[in-house]
Design a protein around this motif. Structure first.
Motif, PDB file in Angstrom:
ATOM      1  N   LEU A   1       0.846  -1.401   0.104  1.00  0.00           N
ATOM      2  CA  LEU A   1      -0.037  -0.138   0.295  1.00  0.00           C
ATOM      3  C   LEU A   1       0.802   1.537   0.237  1.00  0.00           C
ATOM      4  N   LEU A   2       1.936   1.530   0.828  1.00  0.00           N
ATOM      5  CA  LEU A   2       2.747   2.637   0.846  1.00  0.00           C
ATOM      6  C   LEU A   2       3.455   2.374  -0.525  1.00  0.00           C
ATOM      7  N   GLU A   3       3.816   1.246  -1.150  1.00  0.00           N
ATOM      8  CA  GLU A   3       4.750   1.604  -2.099  1.00  0.00           C
ATOM      9  C   GLU A   3       4.283   1.950  -3.482  1.00  0.00           C
ATOM     10  N   CYS A   4       2.818   1.514  -3.192  1.00  0.00           N
ATOM     11  CA  CYS A   4       1.727   2.250  -4.052  1.00  0.00           C
ATOM     12  C   CYS A   4       1.786   3.908  -4.423  1.00  0.00           C
ATOM     13  N   ALA A   5       1.217   3.884  -2.552  1.00  0.00           N
ATOM     14  CA  ALA A   5       1.514   5.716  -2.328  1.00  0.00           C
ATOM     15  C   ALA A   5       2.619   6.031  -3.351  1.00  0.00           C
ATOM     16  N   ARG A   6       3.741   6.127  -2.803  1.00  0.00           N
ATOM     17  CA  ARG A   6       5.416   5.874  -2.926  1.00  0.00           C
ATOM     18  C   ARG A   6       5.084   6.527  -4.668  1.00  0.00           C
ATOM     19  N   ILE A   7       4.490   5.319  -5.499  1.00  0.00           N
ATOM     20  CA  ILE A   7       4.783   5.278  -7.050  1.00  0.00           C
ATOM     21  C   ILE A   7       3.487   7.177  -7.338  1.00  0.00           C
ATOM     22  N   ARG A   8       2.401   6.842  -6.752  1.00  0.00           N
ATOM     23  CA  ARG A   8       1.490   7.954  -7.189  1.00  0.00           C
ATOM     24  C   ARG A   8       1.947   9.490  -6.641  1.00  0.00           C
ATOM     25  N   ALA A   9       2.891   9.951  -6.444  1.00  0.00           N
ATOM     26  CA  ALA A   9       3.253  10.414  -5.305  1.00  0.00           C
ATOM     27  C   ALA A   9       4.440  11.732  -6.782  1.00  0.00           C
ATOM     28  N   LEU A  10       5.572  10.340  -6.753  1.00  0.00           N
ATOM     29  CA  LEU A  10       6.363  10.300  -8.234  1.00  0.00           C
ATOM     30  C   LEU A  10       5.563  10.708  -9.121  1.00  0.00           C
ATOM     31  N   ALA A  11       4.936  10.047  -8.957  1.00  0.00           N
ATOM     32  CA  ALA A  11       3.744   9.980 -10.933  1.00  0.00           C
ATOM     33  C   ALA A  11       3.368  11.842 -10.993  1.00  0.00           C
ATOM     34  N   ALA A  12       2.302  11.614  -9.657  1.00  0.00           N
ATOM     35  CA  ALA A  12       2.307  13.524  -9.777  1.00  0.00           C
ATOM     36  C   ALA A  12       3.289  14.143 -10.374  1.00  0.00           C
TER      37      ALA A  12
ATOM     38  N   ALA B   1       6.263  14.193 -11.453  1.00  0.00           N
ATOM     39  CA  ALA B   1       6.823  13.899 -12.974  1.00  0.00           C
ATOM     40  C   ALA B   1       5.617  14.273 -14.066  1.00  0.00           C
ATOM     41  N   ASP B   2       4.567  14.474 -13.007  1.00  0.00           N
ATOM     42  CA  ASP B   2       3.210  14.475 -14.653  1.00  0.00           C
ATOM     43  C   ASP B   2       2.794  14.143 -15.466  1.00  0.00           C
ATOM     44  N   ILE B   3       2.934  12.861 -14.601  1.00  0.00           N
ATOM     45  CA  ILE B   3       2.333  11.090 -15.190  1.00  0.00           C
ATOM     46  C   ILE B   3       1.212  11.241 -14.775  1.00  0.00           C
ATOM     47  N   ARG B   4      -0.130  11.709 -15.544  1.00  0.00           N
ATOM     48  CA  ARG B   4      -1.215  11.082 -15.321  1.00  0.00           C
ATOM     49  C   ARG B   4      -1.970   9.676 -15.404  1.00  0.00           C
ATOM     50  N   GLN B   5      -1.256   8.727 -15.950  1.00  0.00           N
ATOM     51  CA  GLN B   5      -1.890   7.374 -15.541  1.00  0.00           C
ATOM     52  C   GLN B   5      -0.469   6.293 -15.687  1.00  0.00           C
ATOM     53  N   ILE B   6      -0.641   5.475 -14.984  1.00  0.00           N
ATOM     54  CA  ILE B   6       0.446   4.210 -15.149  1.00  0.00           C
ATOM     55  C   ILE B   6      -0.072   2.926 -15.547  1.00  0.00           C
TER      56      ILE B   6
ATOM     57  N   ARG C   1      10.534  -1.313 -10.691  1.00  0.00           N
ATOM     58  CA  ARG C   1      10.619  -0.808 -12.425  1.00  0.00           C
ATOM     59  C   ARG C   1      10.311   0.269 -12.150  1.00  0.00           C
ATOM     60  N   VAL C   2       8.737   0.407 -12.231  1.00  0.00           N
ATOM     61  CA  VAL C   2       8.167   1.802 -12.322  1.00  0.00           C
ATOM     62  C   VAL C   2       8.743   2.886 -11.090  1.00  0.00           C
ATOM     63  N   ARG C   3       8.756   2.337 -10.076  1.00  0.00           N
ATOM     64  CA  ARG C   3       9.690   3.609  -9.197  1.00  0.00           C
ATOM     65  C   ARG C   3      11.228   3.797  -9.562  1.00  0.00           C
ATOM     66  N   GLU C   4      11.522   3.381 -10.696  1.00  0.00           N
ATOM     67  CA  GLU C   4      13.281   3.782 -10.673  1.00  0.00           C
ATOM     68  C   GLU C   4      12.501   4.487 -12.275  1.00  0.00           C
ATOM     69  N   LEU C   5      11.610   4.168 -12.752  1.00  0.00           N
ATOM     70  CA  LEU C   5      11.364   4.905 -13.601  1.00  0.00           C
ATOM     71  C   LEU C   5      10.783   6.305 -13.285  1.00  0.00           C
ATOM     72  N   LEU C   6      10.513   5.813 -12.840  1.00  0.00           N
ATOM     73  CA  LEU C   6      10.201   7.764 -11.882  1.00  0.00           C
ATOM     74  C   LEU C   6      11.014   8.327 -11.321  1.00  0.00           C
ATOM     75  N   SER C   7      11.886   7.889 -10.822  1.00  0.00           N
ATOM     76  CA  SER C   7      13.163   8.307 -10.260  1.00  0.00           C
ATOM     77  C   SER C   7      13.814   8.963 -11.150  1.00  0.00           C
ATOM     78  N   ASP C   8      13.963   8.455 -12.532  1.00  0.00           N
ATOM     79  CA  ASP C   8      14.912   8.819 -13.168  1.00  0.00           C
ATOM     80  C   ASP C   8      14.062   9.787 -14.218  1.00  0.00           C
ATOM     81  N   LEU C   9      12.765   9.875 -13.840  1.00  0.00           N
ATOM     82  CA  LEU C   9      12.163  11.209 -15.156  1.00  0.00           C
ATOM     83  C   LEU C   9      12.616  12.871 -14.026  1.00  0.00           C
ATOM     84  N   SER C  10      12.360  12.057 -12.486  1.00  0.00           N
ATOM     85  CA  SER C  10      11.765  13.660 -11.863  1.00  0.00           C
ATOM     86  C   SER C  10      13.154  14.029 -11.183  1.00  0.00           C
ATOM     87  N   GLU C  11      14.926  13.207 -11.383  1.00  0.00           N
ATOM     88  CA  GLU C  11      15.700  14.260 -12.250  1.00  0.00           C
ATOM     89  C   GLU C  11      16.426  15.409 -13.103  1.00  0.00           C
TER      90      GLU C  11
END
Length: 504
Positions: free
Chosen positions: A432-443, A445-450, A494-504
């Protein structure tokens, strides 16, 4: 200023109004104090005149008790500016009343006014509005909670004030006789309240039979204005042992010696009405009591009993705001741009309605608007297991807290708090917390859907014209990474890794 002040009866809302009025009047401008009943007008007039002695400022009244000559004099004084403060009913906003320089409107007991009346009072051109209530109408409370109005809560009780003992029971002759006689023996007075004027006569006969030795005073809305005013003011001065009345006593009547109230057919009153009535007793040093009586033979709806049980449960000091919040939950917030002061949003739901309204208010004020929450189709879900946190209310509260966290640092702190309070996180809570972190990273990085599957990971960017980052490939409006990952948890990493790269 457009501020709602919530505080229980006797907590000092009028004192706030007096000081606000003093600031305005001493600055050379005018104030209108609006209240729903003539009894409350009389009390406010005496209070304001006493406090403004020596200032050289005139305080006048305007209500149905005003004679034509007095009304003419007050209207002339308001027009030429010689009257600084006027205390009146909604007649203050009527035709023929013109202010020279109105700067503040104070609406006392706002729950007693209709939507049109309050709108007309706000449109008087004052620029500043102060609204006072112990139990605001659901729509008023909702407008304050979403930011249309500012809100202040007075939660500190007056010195020596004690909670009112609240009892829900069928009407019983012996219990009524005992309560009224007990109050008389200790030198106090009692209220008996009925929902309709037609109920007064039969109950007066019953009281004459049960307690013939007690002096009975009657008050209701069909009496002549002067007669009603004299009856209620006389009772407040100590004339009589029992006041038998409708809910006309709900607002403004201050009887420090009254410590007992019996509400007949309490199931026919609203939640805020009952709380307002309860505030009429126990205003001195002694503990008050209120008996909410019902017809023992009648079937009472579950929603009605829930209302009465709510009042019985919230019997502590300062419960007005909690009762108003429960009333908002039970009756709905109404229509903020119409005349319905209660009612639920049935089409889109109150949560989405409140979210959209809050975003619109921020945009109108030029404030940063919250980012849209991205849609996640991760193929993995999480939860706070019942066996880990057994209390349902506590789990719901934690879900609510989690939904409002929008950055990684806050989520890490939330996880640390969970571990500290409940021990090591189970797998469901970790996901649950991992999904919440992915949602925060996606927001961020301006990613609307994964969308995630065993063969690929797809991101839908908020800006379709944004440059395509590595290692993605373009697939119409989406960015695609073609990688075979069978393990769902590995896909999350892997999703979290990709989002982290986009935020850098």
């Amino acid at each position: 200023m457009d501020r709602l002040i919530v505080g229980d009866v006797g907590y000092g809302k009028t004192e706030v109004a007096i000081r606000a009025a003093a600031l305005v009047a001493l600055a050379g401008r005018q104030v209108a104090i609006v209240a729903p009943t003539t009894v409350l007008i009389r009390q406010h007039l005496e209070t304001f005149r006493t406090r403004f002695v020596g200032t050289g400022l005139e305080v006048a009244a305007l209500s149905r008790l005003s004679t034509p000559a007095e009304r003419k004099r007050v209207c002339a004084g308001l027009a030429d500016g010689s009257i600084a403060v006027v205390v009146g009913t909604s007649a203050v906003g009527g035709k023929g009343v013109v202010f020279a320089d109105l700067a503040l409107v104070v609406i006392d007991e706002e729950q007693r006014f209709g939507a049109k009346a309050k709108a007309s009072l706000r449109d008087m051109g004052a620029g500043h509005v102060l609204t006072l209530s112990a139990t605001p109408i659901p729509r008023t409370l909702q407008s304050a909670m979403v930011g249309i109005q500012a809100i202040s809560v007075i939660a500190t009780p007056p010195a020596r004030r004690q909670p009112i003992r609240t009892i829900v029971a069928p009407f019983d002759d012996a219990a009524v006789r005992k309560a009224l006689r007990r109050e008389r023996v200790r030198g106090g007075q009692s209220f008996v309240v009925v929902p309709r004027i037609e109920d007064i006569a039969p109950l007066a006969k019953t009281l004459a039979r049960l307690v013939p030795e007690l002096g009975l005073v009657i008050a209701h809305g069909k009496m002549e204005a002067a007669e009603l005013d004299d009856a209620m003011a006389g009772f407040a001065a100590g004339d009589g042992d029992v006041l038998l009345a409708t809910n006309i006593i709900e607002a403004g009547l201050d009887v420090p010696r009254a410590n007992t109230m019996i509400v007949h057919h309490a199931d026919r009153f609203g939640l805020s009405q009952l709380h307002q009535l309860r505030g009429r007793v126990g205003r001195g040093g002694r503990r008050g009591q209120i008996l909410l009586s019902t017809d023992g033979e009648a079937m009472i709806a579950e929603a009605t009993m829930k209302r009465l049980r709510t009042l019985q449960a919230f019997d502590q000091l300062g419960a007005g705001f909690a009762i108003s919040a429960r009333d908002l939950d039970m009756r709905g917030a109404g229509d903020l741009v119409g005349e319905d002061q209660a009612g639920h949003m049935k089409l889109i739901g109150i949560d989405l309605y409140q979210h959209l309204l809050g975003r619109a208010l921020k945009a109108a004020r030029g404030e940063p608007v919250d980012q849209c929450q991205p849609v996640l189709n991760l193929g993995v879900g999480g939860m706070l297991p019942e066996e880990w946190i057994p209390e349902t209310d506590l789990r719901l509260t934690l879900y609510g807290q989690l939904a409002h966290l929008c950055d990684i640092a806050a989520l890490d702190a939330f996880q640390a708090e969970l571990e500290d309070r409940f021990g090591a996180l189970p797998d469901n809570a970790v996901r649950l917390l991992e999904c919440a972190r992915i949602r925060a990273l996606a927001a961020a990085a301006d990613i609307r859907q994964i969308d995630v599957g065993p063969g690929a990971i797809a991101f839908t960017p908020g800006d379709p014209t944004a440059a395509l980052p590595a290692p993605f490939e373009q697939a119409k409006r989406r960015w695609l990474v073609r990688e075979r990952i069978e393990d769902p948890l590995a896909r999350l990493d892997r999703v979290r890794e990709l989002l982290s790269d986009l935020s850098e």
